[in-house]
Design a protein around this motif. Sequence first.
Motif, PDB file in Angstrom:
ATOM      1  N   GLY A   1       4.298  -9.229 -54.659  1.00 12.98           N
ATOM      2  CA  GLY A   1       4.048 -10.533 -55.250  1.00 12.98           C
ATOM      3  C   GLY A   1       4.078 -10.520 -56.755  1.00 12.98           C
ATOM      4  O   GLY A   1       3.767 -11.522 -57.393  1.00 12.98           O
ATOM      5  N   GLY A   2       4.429  -9.393 -57.345  1.00  7.57           N
ATOM      6  CA  GLY A   2       4.563  -9.334 -58.797  1.00  7.57           C
ATOM      7  C   GLY A   2       3.231  -9.236 -59.514  1.00  7.57           C
ATOM      8  O   GLY A   2       2.257  -8.683 -59.009  1.00  7.57           O
ATOM      9  N   GLU A   3       3.175  -9.835 -60.690  1.00  6.84           N
ATOM     10  CA  GLU A   3       2.024  -9.682 -61.569  1.00  6.84           C
ATOM     11  C   GLU A   3       0.981 -10.794 -61.432  1.00  6.84           C
ATOM     12  O   GLU A   3      -0.027 -10.782 -62.106  1.00  6.84           O
ATOM     13  CB  GLU A   3       2.495  -9.621 -63.030  1.00  6.84           C
ATOM     14  CG  GLU A   3       3.448  -8.477 -63.325  1.00  6.84           C
ATOM     15  CD  GLU A   3       2.855  -7.116 -63.019  1.00  6.84           C
ATOM     16  OE1 GLU A   3       1.649  -6.928 -63.290  1.00  6.84           O
ATOM     17  OE2 GLU A   3       3.586  -6.256 -62.507  1.00  6.84           O
ATOM     18  N   GLY A   4       1.245 -11.775 -60.596  1.00  9.88           N
ATOM     19  CA  GLY A   4       0.315 -12.892 -60.454  1.00  9.88           C
ATOM     20  C   GLY A   4      -0.906 -12.556 -59.625  1.00  9.88           C
ATOM     21  O   GLY A   4      -1.127 -11.408 -59.224  1.00  9.88           O
ATOM     22  N   LYS A   5      -1.715 -13.569 -59.320  1.00  7.29           N
ATOM     23  CA  LYS A   5      -2.952 -13.380 -58.571  1.00  7.29           C
ATOM     24  C   LYS A   5      -2.739 -13.373 -57.060  1.00  7.29           C
ATOM     25  O   LYS A   5      -3.658 -13.058 -56.315  1.00  7.29           O
ATOM     26  CB  LYS A   5      -3.955 -14.476 -58.932  1.00  7.29           C
ATOM     27  CG  LYS A   5      -4.408 -14.448 -60.385  1.00  7.29           C
ATOM     28  CD  LYS A   5      -5.404 -15.557 -60.665  1.00  7.29           C
ATOM     29  CE  LYS A   5      -5.876 -15.528 -62.111  1.00  7.29           C
ATOM     30  NZ  LYS A   5      -6.849 -16.613 -62.403  1.00  7.29           N
ATOM     31  N   ALA A   6      -1.538 -13.756 -56.628  1.00  7.08           N
ATOM     32  CA  ALA A   6      -1.276 -13.869 -55.196  1.00  7.08           C
ATOM     33  C   ALA A   6      -0.054 -13.061 -54.801  1.00  7.08           C
ATOM     34  O   ALA A   6       0.905 -12.935 -55.563  1.00  7.08           O
ATOM     35  CB  ALA A   6      -1.066 -15.328 -54.819  1.00  7.08           C
ATOM     36  N   PHE A   7      -0.094 -12.527 -53.584  1.00 10.55           N
ATOM     37  CA  PHE A   7       1.127 -12.001 -52.971  1.00 10.55           C
ATOM     38  C   PHE A   7       1.989 -13.187 -52.570  1.00 10.55           C
ATOM     39  O   PHE A   7       3.117 -13.328 -53.000  1.00 10.55           O
ATOM     40  CB  PHE A   7       0.785 -11.128 -51.768  1.00 10.55           C
ATOM     41  CG  PHE A   7       1.986 -10.779 -50.927  1.00 10.55           C
ATOM     42  CD1 PHE A   7       2.935  -9.876 -51.389  1.00 10.55           C
ATOM     43  CD2 PHE A   7       2.175 -11.373 -49.677  1.00 10.55           C
ATOM     44  CE1 PHE A   7       4.054  -9.569 -50.618  1.00 10.55           C
ATOM     45  CE2 PHE A   7       3.284 -11.062 -48.906  1.00 10.55           C
ATOM     46  CZ  PHE A   7       4.218 -10.162 -49.367  1.00 10.55           C
ATOM     47  N   CYS A   8       1.416 -14.071 -51.757  1.00 14.72           N
ATOM     48  CA  CYS A   8       2.121 -15.289 -51.355  1.00 14.72           C
ATOM     49  C   CYS A   8       1.124 -16.249 -50.731  1.00 14.72           C
ATOM     50  O   CYS A   8       0.388 -15.889 -49.816  1.00 14.72           O
ATOM     51  CB  CYS A   8       3.239 -14.966 -50.369  1.00 14.72           C
ATOM     52  SG  CYS A   8       4.125 -16.421 -49.769  1.00 14.72           S
ATOM     53  N   SER A   9       1.104 -17.480 -51.226  1.00  9.32           N
ATOM     54  CA  SER A   9       0.132 -18.482 -50.763  1.00  9.32           C
ATOM     55  C   SER A   9       0.629 -19.310 -49.585  1.00  9.32           C
ATOM     56  O   SER A   9      -0.015 -20.277 -49.190  1.00  9.32           O
ATOM     57  CB  SER A   9      -0.241 -19.411 -51.921  1.00  9.32           C
ATOM     58  OG  SER A   9       0.912 -20.074 -52.423  1.00  9.32           O
ATOM     59  N   GLY A  10       1.782 -18.930 -49.021  1.00 11.96           N
ATOM     60  CA  GLY A  10       2.308 -19.655 -47.875  1.00 11.96           C
ATOM     61  C   GLY A  10       3.291 -20.736 -48.265  1.00 11.96           C
ATOM     62  O   GLY A  10       3.878 -20.705 -49.353  1.00 11.96           O
TER      63      GLY A  10
END
Length: 258
Positions: A55-64
């Motif tokens: 999910g890169g550098e953000g706070k989420a892998f994937c929010s759907g």
Amino acid sequence: MFETLIFEIKEGKCYITLNRPEVFNALNNKLLTELNEAFNVCRNNETVRVVVLSGGEGKAFCSGADLKSGITDPNLGKVLKATYNPLITNMRAIEKPIICKLNGMAAGAGMSLALACDMIIADKNTYMTELFVGIGLLPDAGSMYFLPRMIGTLKTFELCSTGRKVFMDEALQLGLVNKTVDSAFLEEEVEKMADFYAKAATKSIGLMKNILNKSFENNLEGVLNLEAEGQTQCGFSNDFVEGVMAFLQKREPNFQGR
């Protein structure tokens, strides 16, 4: 090459990084299409021995699913068959290991995306959630295929029907992830695993994945036959010859994935 993800091939490893941090890597049609295209490249590129999905550098892998982009077609089954289902099927069909670098929250179809990988190494401070029920939907993109096989039907029903958050200590205990580490060491752990698979016997690992995909749909005789067929393919592989020679010569094998 891609607009919604970062794609890089390096030393036998393919890195696919979701790149919509402003919406926590929510899945829209563009991202789903590009993910499928990226995995097709991995499938057809012989230099790729392992895939790392992140999910890169953000706070989420994937929010759907990206609900903010609007629901243009209430026939959600048609949408699934056109976008999500081909992607998940493709991931499971690729005869190369896929490591999920779970750097943050995985929700809804984002959790399904993680579960479709062959290995999950997670930041111990994050969580997963099957939040579909909160908007009156049922889990999709393969969650109701993967979860019962991982944790059984009783626990699957609980997680799907409540949509509660599963933090990584519980996820590890349930068998939803392979390993959890502090965020500071996540990159190192994933790289260590990716390096291993980039030098491993790719042919036999791909066949293992293929047989495991079919194991619950076969009886013992069926699996024994699949093992025999796969072992025949391994027996004619360069990796098998190299593996035996390395064993006899008491050295590390130099597998080429062929």
